[in-house]
Design a protein around this motif. Structure first.
Motif, PDB file in Angstrom:
ATOM      1  N   ARG A 130       0.830  -1.206   0.000  1.00 45.09           N
ATOM      2  CA  ARG A 130       0.000   0.000   0.000  1.00 45.09           C
ATOM      3  C   ARG A 130       0.865   1.257   0.000  1.00 45.09           C
ATOM      4  NH1 ARG A 130      -5.339  -0.437   3.718  1.00 45.09           N
ATOM      5  NH2 ARG A 130      -6.236  -2.261   2.775  1.00 45.09           N
ATOM      6  N   GLN A 155       1.051   4.117  -2.823  1.00 44.15           N
ATOM      7  CA  GLN A 155       0.886   5.541  -2.550  1.00 44.15           C
ATOM      8  C   GLN A 155       2.072   6.340  -3.087  1.00 44.15           C
ATOM      9  OE1 GLN A 155      -1.783   6.937  -1.518  1.00 44.15           O
ATOM     10  NE2 GLN A 155      -2.801   5.003  -1.072  1.00 44.15           N
ATOM     11  N   PHE A 191       2.192   9.387  -5.837  1.00 46.46           N
ATOM     12  CA  PHE A 191       2.830  10.696  -5.668  1.00 46.46           C
ATOM     13  C   PHE A 191       3.729  11.023  -6.869  1.00 46.46           C
ATOM     14  CE2 PHE A 191       2.740   9.911  -0.809  1.00 46.46           C
ATOM     15  CZ  PHE A 191       1.452  10.422  -0.739  1.00 46.46           C
ATOM     16  N   MET A 197       4.286  10.939   8.448  1.00 49.40           N
ATOM     17  CA  MET A 197       4.485   9.579   7.939  1.00 49.40           C
ATOM     18  C   MET A 197       5.222   8.695   8.944  1.00 49.40           C
ATOM     19  SD  MET A 197       6.153   8.276   4.381  1.00 49.40           S
ATOM     20  CE  MET A 197       4.835   8.829   3.354  1.00 49.40           C
ATOM     21  N   ILE A 249       4.443   2.390  10.712  1.00 46.79           N
ATOM     22  CA  ILE A 249       5.212   1.821   9.597  1.00 46.79           C
ATOM     23  C   ILE A 249       6.686   1.816  10.013  1.00 46.79           C
ATOM     24  CG2 ILE A 249       5.787   2.028   7.141  1.00 46.79           C
ATOM     25  CD1 ILE A 249       3.399   4.013   6.930  1.00 46.79           C
ATOM     26  N   VAL A 300       6.456   0.706  16.397  1.00 50.42           N
ATOM     27  CA  VAL A 300       5.480   0.450  15.325  1.00 50.42           C
ATOM     28  C   VAL A 300       4.202  -0.135  15.917  1.00 50.42           C
ATOM     29  CG1 VAL A 300       5.040  -0.872  13.234  1.00 50.42           C
ATOM     30  CG2 VAL A 300       7.268   0.190  13.575  1.00 50.42           C
ATOM     31  N   ARG A 311       2.388   2.553  17.941  1.00 50.15           N
ATOM     32  CA  ARG A 311       1.784   3.630  17.146  1.00 50.15           C
ATOM     33  C   ARG A 311       0.521   3.191  16.399  1.00 50.15           C
ATOM     34  NH1 ARG A 311       7.235   4.640  15.972  1.00 50.15           N
ATOM     35  NH2 ARG A 311       7.011   4.031  13.800  1.00 50.15           N
ATOM     36  N   TYR A 359      -0.129  17.092   1.807  1.00 51.74           N
ATOM     37  CA  TYR A 359       0.088  16.962   0.362  1.00 51.74           C
ATOM     38  C   TYR A 359      -0.916  17.884  -0.346  1.00 51.74           C
ATOM     39  CZ  TYR A 359       3.176  13.151   1.476  1.00 51.74           C
ATOM     40  OH  TYR A 359       4.214  12.413   1.976  1.00 51.74           O
ATOM     41  N   MET A 386      -3.577  17.030  -3.116  1.00 42.95           N
ATOM     42  CA  MET A 386      -4.643  16.057  -2.860  1.00 42.95           C
ATOM     43  C   MET A 386      -5.898  16.770  -2.381  1.00 42.95           C
ATOM     44  SD  MET A 386      -3.013  12.956  -0.784  1.00 42.95           S
ATOM     45  CE  MET A 386      -2.106  11.668  -1.574  1.00 42.95           C
ATOM     46  N   THR A 422      -5.403   8.114   1.969  1.00 43.48           N
ATOM     47  CA  THR A 422      -3.976   7.798   1.883  1.00 43.48           C
ATOM     48  C   THR A 422      -3.422   7.433   3.258  1.00 43.48           C
ATOM     49  OG1 THR A 422      -3.719   9.290   0.035  1.00 43.48           O
ATOM     50  CG2 THR A 422      -1.713   8.737   1.215  1.00 43.48           C
ATOM     51  N   ALA A 436      -4.657   4.129   4.250  1.00 42.73           N
ATOM     52  CA  ALA A 436      -3.971   3.069   3.499  1.00 42.73           C
ATOM     53  C   ALA A 436      -2.582   2.825   4.089  1.00 42.73           C
ATOM     54  CB  ALA A 436      -3.867   3.460   2.031  1.00 42.73           C
ATOM     55  N   MET A 437      -1.893   3.921   4.435  1.00 45.87           N
ATOM     56  CA  MET A 437      -0.543   3.765   4.990  1.00 45.87           C
ATOM     57  C   MET A 437      -0.604   3.138   6.384  1.00 45.87           C
ATOM     58  SD  MET A 437       1.874   6.773   3.598  1.00 45.87           S
ATOM     59  CE  MET A 437       1.020   8.278   3.595  1.00 45.87           C
TER      60      MET A 437
END
Lengths: 275, 296
Positions: free
Chosen positions: A3, A7, A11, A103, A108, B74, B77, B90, B93, B101, B104-105
């Motif tokens: 995913r 993404q 971008f 991010m 992640i 991880v 979070r 962004y 968008m 997004t 999804a992330m």
């Protein structure tokens, strides 16, 4: 991970289309103009012209020589601009813009962030080269009746794809600089210096035997732009070396990014020692 | 038994030679709204970034849900919603694309009806490109991102910054609702009234060090009392010159005092001058805070 990769590709969509079209126009112009002045080029002996040799243009008396000097030699230089912009913008640029903070606070792992961005850059470069390859095939088809050459449409397409390992290394150098240096500007500058040094270093090393010793250190050593490469392709060993360098650079970028304090933007020697 | 959702021990962050935070020890319990107060540069954002592993401490340790913020960050979070103080989005968008997004992330498909409900309450048109938004609308996007997955822990850095008063109230309502759901909120701000309004406890950070952690009401009570004493005939100017007592105002009938200690002495003195009335004037957290910083 998939995913995130998807993404990241989203971008890069505009970049892929824009650079694909831009380098395709360059290709179509250069290759397409060949029939207009092939007679003049046949008299163009570059063997003793040091300047041309320094920028990698070695032979223009045949279609293969002309295409290798203009397309095979110079298109990767153009694409390297994208590679440097994209590579340095990927981590350092997003950090400068403040986008990276959100991010890295998502669940992640950092290695996945770097890997996804590196893979997205790799795929973006590949897709650009596919577009360029299609343009090269189209251009050759358009002028085929006016050119006598053993170079086929498949050769033209593959010669575009053969640029991928080289531009990939440039992108990964930029990515590593972005993971290590404090901001995008410095990362892009450092990557550009490395790139230009490699390019001219290789050209000079090709002219002066005394510089043979540095050749293995230069990435352009592993990218052949002689006319024969159009029909014979790049050496598998050279491709393997470039891909190997890219992988090492990605690993180094992961290592640097794992240790990086995001949003701080300090030089490595200014960073506090982390527990 | 109470569960610590956030815990730090000796958390220290340096930016090179520059101080970030020093030996911060704090705990935030499940279901609590913890206000983190301090002026710009005190270390609020640094603490939050260290909790989220954006920046790494030079010493000390931090845990979220009992998980090490670095080694198990991880996993931890997955249960956190974060609103950064310096929000950057962004710009090309549309807002709903940005929400998709982020989801999804995160690897999650959140409750879209809840997300839409928040957007509606914040009066956010999600069909426009983010670059077309005002600063306040961009902040709303950040608020939605933080809340939309109903995370167990919300870390909010100045969440009402740039919002108009009505929307600020909506954000504070969202915080209250999160608390009502048993979720935890770590809320940094320099707007004391909103901290006072929603927080159970408050930590005050000053020059990188946590100088006080207390329940909001206790902190107010502990610091000083303010009394207005009314008299038939005013006592002399030095009548209340007692240790721990400051006379802050005087008019024809009354004297206003700030009392840190020696309440008995004040009352004894007041009685000797025939006090007619005693009013307690509420002390705001802002005043307590200024007292900390001003060394009053």
């Amino acid at each position: 991970m998939f995913r995130l990769l998807w993404q990241e590709l989203q971008f890069r969509r505009n970049g892929i289309i824009g650079w694909g079209i831009g380098v395709s126009i360059y290709t179509a112009l250069y290759v397409g103009l060949y029939p207009s002045f092939d007679d003049q080029l046949a008299l163009f002996d570059l063997a003793d012209m040091a300047f041309y040799q320094a920028i990698g243009i070695t032979e223009m008396t045949s279609f293969a020589g002309y295409v290798s000097s203009t397309f095979v030699n110079l298109a990767p230089i153009l694409l390297s601009i994208y590679a440097i912009i994209s590579g340095s913008g990927t981590l350092a640029g997003e950090e400068d813009e403040g986008k990276l903070e959100l991010m890295v606070t998502l669940p992640i792992p950092r290695w996945q962030i770097v890997t996804a961005k590196a893979l997205a850059t790799a795929v973006a470069l590949f897709l650009i080269l596919v577009i360029v390859g299609i343009a090269a095939v189209g251009t050759l088809s358009a002028i085929a009746s006016q050119v006598e050459t053993p170079v086929t449409a498949v050769d033209m397409f593959l010669s575009a794809l053969y640029m991928w390992p080289l531009v990939m290394v440039v992108a990964m150098i930029s990515l590593l600089m972005g993971a290590y240096l404090p901001n995008r500007r410095t990362a892009a500058l450092a990557a550009t210096v490395i790139f230009v040094g490699n390019y001219f270093g290789n050209s000079l090393a090709n002219m002066y035997n005394a510089l043979d010793a540095i050749k293995p250190l230069l990435i352009f050593t592993y990218y052949d732009n002689a006319p024969a490469v159009l029909t014979e392709g790049q050496a598998i060993a050279d491709i393997a070396v470039l891909v190997g360098i890219s992988l090492v650079l990605i690993l180094l970028a992961v290592w640097a990014f794992q240790r990086r304090n995001i949003t701080v933007g300090a030089w490595p020697w200014q960073r506090a020692k982390v527990v | 038994m109470t569960e610590n959702v956030i815990e730090t021990k000796g958390l220290t962050v340096y930016y090179g030679r520059q101080r970030g935070i020093l030996n911060v020890d704090l705990t935030v319990q499940k279901g609590e709204v913890y206000g983190f107060l301090g002026p710009n540069g005190a270390g609020k954002t640094t603490t939050q970034r260290a909790l989220l592993d954006v920046i790494r401490p030079v010493s000390g340790q931090a845990w979220l849900f009992g998980l090490d913020c670095q080694k198990e960050g991880v996993t931890a979070r997955q249960r956190v919603g974060y609103l950064p103080g310096e929000l950057s989005l962004y710009e090309n968008m549309k807002a709903y694309q940005f929400f998709d997004t982020v989801e999804a992330m995160r690897g999650k498909n959140g409750d879209k009806s809840y997300r839409e409900a928040i957007c509606q309450r914040l009066n956010l048109d999600t069909g426009r490109k983010i670059r077309e938004y005002s600063r306040g609308n961009k902040q709303k996007v950040g608020v939605v991102v933080a809340f939309m997955n109903k995370p167990d822990l919300l870390i909010l850095d100045e969440p009402t910054s740039g919002l108009d008063p009505l929307v600020q109230q909506t954000v504070l309502e969202l915080v209250r609702e999160a608390k009502a759901d048993g979720r935890t909120v770590f809320f940094s701000s320099h707007i004391l009234s909103e901290v006072q309004e929603v927080c159970d406890r408050v930590g005050i950070i000053r020059d990188g060090q946590l100088v006080a952690t207390e329940r909001v009401e206790t902190l107010i009570k502990q610091q000083f009392k303010r009394l207005r004493l009314s008299f038939g005939a005013l006592p002399p100017a030095d009548a209340f010159a007692l240790d721990g007592v400051t006379e802050t105002a005087r008019d024809e009938q009354s004297v206003t005092l700030e009392i840190r200690e020696n309440l008995n002495g004040v009352l004894r003195t007041a009685v000797t001058y025939h006090v007619l009335d005693i009013d307690t004037i509420p002390v705001t957290l802002e005043e307590v805070f200024l007292a900390y910083y001003g060394g009053k």
